[in-house]
Motif scaffolding. Structure first.
Motif, PDB file in Angstrom:
ATOM      1  N   PHE A 103       0.856  -1.181   0.000  1.00  0.00           N
ATOM      2  CA  PHE A 103       0.000   0.000   0.000  1.00  0.00           C
ATOM      3  C   PHE A 103       0.896   1.236   0.000  1.00  0.00           C
ATOM      4  O   PHE A 103       2.092   1.174   0.291  1.00  0.00           O
ATOM      5  CB  PHE A 103      -0.924   0.011   1.217  1.00  0.00           C
ATOM      6  CG  PHE A 103      -0.188  -0.040   2.531  1.00  0.00           C
ATOM      7  CD1 PHE A 103       0.209   1.132   3.156  1.00  0.00           C
ATOM      8  CD2 PHE A 103       0.111  -1.245   3.116  1.00  0.00           C
ATOM      9  CE1 PHE A 103       0.905   1.091   4.353  1.00  0.00           C
ATOM     10  CE2 PHE A 103       0.794  -1.299   4.318  1.00  0.00           C
ATOM     11  CZ  PHE A 103       1.197  -0.120   4.939  1.00  0.00           C
ATOM     12  N   GLU A 104       0.308   2.350  -0.351  1.00  0.00           N
ATOM     13  CA  GLU A 104       1.045   3.609  -0.328  1.00  0.00           C
ATOM     14  C   GLU A 104       0.076   4.748  -0.085  1.00  0.00           C
ATOM     15  O   GLU A 104      -1.126   4.623  -0.336  1.00  0.00           O
ATOM     16  CB  GLU A 104       1.795   3.822  -1.643  1.00  0.00           C
ATOM     17  CG  GLU A 104       0.901   3.898  -2.861  1.00  0.00           C
ATOM     18  CD  GLU A 104       1.667   3.813  -4.164  1.00  0.00           C
ATOM     19  OE1 GLU A 104       2.902   3.897  -4.151  1.00  0.00           O
ATOM     20  OE2 GLU A 104       1.021   3.651  -5.200  1.00  0.00           O
ATOM     21  N   PHE A 105       0.599   5.849   0.401  1.00  0.00           N
ATOM     22  CA  PHE A 105      -0.220   7.025   0.661  1.00  0.00           C
ATOM     23  C   PHE A 105      -0.226   7.910  -0.581  1.00  0.00           C
ATOM     24  O   PHE A 105       0.823   8.269  -1.105  1.00  0.00           O
ATOM     25  CB  PHE A 105       0.323   7.805   1.860  1.00  0.00           C
ATOM     26  CG  PHE A 105      -0.456   9.043   2.165  1.00  0.00           C
ATOM     27  CD1 PHE A 105      -1.767   8.954   2.597  1.00  0.00           C
ATOM     28  CD2 PHE A 105       0.117  10.290   2.006  1.00  0.00           C
ATOM     29  CE1 PHE A 105      -2.496  10.103   2.882  1.00  0.00           C
ATOM     30  CE2 PHE A 105      -0.602  11.436   2.287  1.00  0.00           C
ATOM     31  CZ  PHE A 105      -1.910  11.340   2.720  1.00  0.00           C
ATOM     32  N   ASN A 106      -1.411   8.238  -1.061  1.00  0.00           N
ATOM     33  CA  ASN A 106      -1.567   9.136  -2.200  1.00  0.00           C
ATOM     34  C   ASN A 106      -1.822  10.530  -1.643  1.00  0.00           C
ATOM     35  O   ASN A 106      -2.915  10.825  -1.148  1.00  0.00           O
ATOM     36  CB  ASN A 106      -2.728   8.666  -3.073  1.00  0.00           C
ATOM     37  CG  ASN A 106      -2.920   9.525  -4.301  1.00  0.00           C
ATOM     38  OD1 ASN A 106      -2.708  10.728  -4.271  1.00  0.00           O
ATOM     39  ND2 ASN A 106      -3.330   8.899  -5.392  1.00  0.00           N
ATOM     40  N   GLU A 107      -0.804  11.392  -1.712  1.00  0.00           N
ATOM     41  CA  GLU A 107      -0.923  12.728  -1.131  1.00  0.00           C
ATOM     42  C   GLU A 107      -1.948  13.580  -1.868  1.00  0.00           C
ATOM     43  O   GLU A 107      -2.636  14.394  -1.251  1.00  0.00           O
ATOM     44  CB  GLU A 107       0.438  13.428  -1.144  1.00  0.00           C
ATOM     45  CG  GLU A 107       1.421  12.815  -0.172  1.00  0.00           C
ATOM     46  CD  GLU A 107       2.705  13.596  -0.088  1.00  0.00           C
ATOM     47  OE1 GLU A 107       2.644  14.848  -0.058  1.00  0.00           O
ATOM     48  OE2 GLU A 107       3.763  12.958  -0.059  1.00  0.00           O
ATOM     49  N   VAL A 108      -2.085  13.386  -3.169  1.00  0.00           N
ATOM     50  CA  VAL A 108      -3.034  14.182  -3.955  1.00  0.00           C
ATOM     51  C   VAL A 108      -4.466  13.916  -3.500  1.00  0.00           C
ATOM     52  O   VAL A 108      -5.261  14.830  -3.298  1.00  0.00           O
ATOM     53  CB  VAL A 108      -2.879  13.885  -5.465  1.00  0.00           C
ATOM     54  CG1 VAL A 108      -3.951  14.593  -6.270  1.00  0.00           C
ATOM     55  CG2 VAL A 108      -1.485  14.285  -5.941  1.00  0.00           C
ATOM     56  N   ASN A 109      -4.807  12.638  -3.326  1.00  0.00           N
ATOM     57  CA  ASN A 109      -6.161  12.256  -2.912  1.00  0.00           C
ATOM     58  C   ASN A 109      -6.319  12.152  -1.400  1.00  0.00           C
ATOM     59  O   ASN A 109      -7.421  11.901  -0.911  1.00  0.00           O
ATOM     60  CB  ASN A 109      -6.549  10.923  -3.535  1.00  0.00           C
ATOM     61  CG  ASN A 109      -6.621  10.991  -5.031  1.00  0.00           C
ATOM     62  OD1 ASN A 109      -6.856  12.044  -5.610  1.00  0.00           O
ATOM     63  ND2 ASN A 109      -6.382   9.861  -5.682  1.00  0.00           N
ATOM     64  N   ASP A 110      -5.217  12.294  -0.660  1.00  0.00           N
ATOM     65  CA  ASP A 110      -5.230  12.126   0.792  1.00  0.00           C
ATOM     66  C   ASP A 110      -5.879  10.790   1.154  1.00  0.00           C
ATOM     67  O   ASP A 110      -6.815  10.706   1.937  1.00  0.00           O
ATOM     68  CB  ASP A 110      -5.962  13.288   1.472  1.00  0.00           C
ATOM     69  CG  ASP A 110      -5.788  13.270   2.983  1.00  0.00           C
ATOM     70  OD1 ASP A 110      -4.739  12.777   3.458  1.00  0.00           O
ATOM     71  OD2 ASP A 110      -6.709  13.710   3.697  1.00  0.00           O
ATOM     72  N   ASP A 111      -5.339   9.699   0.548  1.00  0.00           N
ATOM     73  CA  ASP A 111      -5.954   8.387   0.688  1.00  0.00           C
ATOM     74  C   ASP A 111      -4.874   7.311   0.656  1.00  0.00           C
ATOM     75  O   ASP A 111      -3.802   7.501   0.064  1.00  0.00           O
ATOM     76  CB  ASP A 111      -6.946   8.161  -0.451  1.00  0.00           C
ATOM     77  CG  ASP A 111      -7.889   7.010  -0.196  1.00  0.00           C
ATOM     78  OD1 ASP A 111      -7.951   6.524   0.948  1.00  0.00           O
ATOM     79  OD2 ASP A 111      -8.583   6.602  -1.142  1.00  0.00           O
ATOM     80  N   ILE A 112      -5.156   6.206   1.283  1.00  0.00           N
ATOM     81  CA  ILE A 112      -4.280   5.037   1.222  1.00  0.00           C
ATOM     82  C   ILE A 112      -4.764   4.182   0.062  1.00  0.00           C
ATOM     83  O   ILE A 112      -5.956   3.925  -0.077  1.00  0.00           O
ATOM     84  CB  ILE A 112      -4.347   4.243   2.537  1.00  0.00           C
ATOM     85  CG1 ILE A 112      -3.848   5.113   3.692  1.00  0.00           C
ATOM     86  CG2 ILE A 112      -3.544   2.960   2.430  1.00  0.00           C
ATOM     87  CD1 ILE A 112      -4.117   4.510   5.050  1.00  0.00           C
TER      88      ILE A 112
END
Length: 111
Positions: free
Chosen positions: A78-87
């Protein structure tokens, strides 16, 4: 993490059904237990499912039980998507943690 820190929990139900459509659940009000109901799938991928004891006399303190679980925190796909503020899930890292039987004993009944 502080008391007011927002957190997000995501689950992946590996080898369950395909595709996962809707999931209904019935959570226990005080225990860390829930019944999940998978809806809107075309194929089941599992070979068997849990069965419940029909005779309550067989549920007694001191009785041995075994459950299948994931005792190791090896999931790292998994990774953190900073643009969507979502995992988000990805295909890198360890996608399959080994399942293990976890021994237990019925120690008490909680209402």
């Amino acid at each position: 993490m502080k008391k007011d820190t927002p957190i997000q929990i995501k689950n992946r139900f590996i080898n369950s059904v395909d595709p996962i459509g809707n999931i209904r659940y019935h959570a226990h009000p005080t225990l860390d237990l829930a019944i999940l109901i998978f809806e809107g799938f075309n194929n089941k991928i599992y070979d068997g499912h849990v069965t419940f004891v029909t005779n309550p006399d067989k549920i007694a303190q001191g009785r041995y039980l075994c459950r299948l679980g994931y005792p190791f925190p090896e999931f790292n796909n998994f990774e953190f998507n900073e643009v969507n503020d979502d995992i988000e899930w990805n295909n890198t890292g360890n996608v399959a943690s080994p399942r293990f039987p976890i021994d237990g004993i019925i120690s008490r009944f909680a209402a």
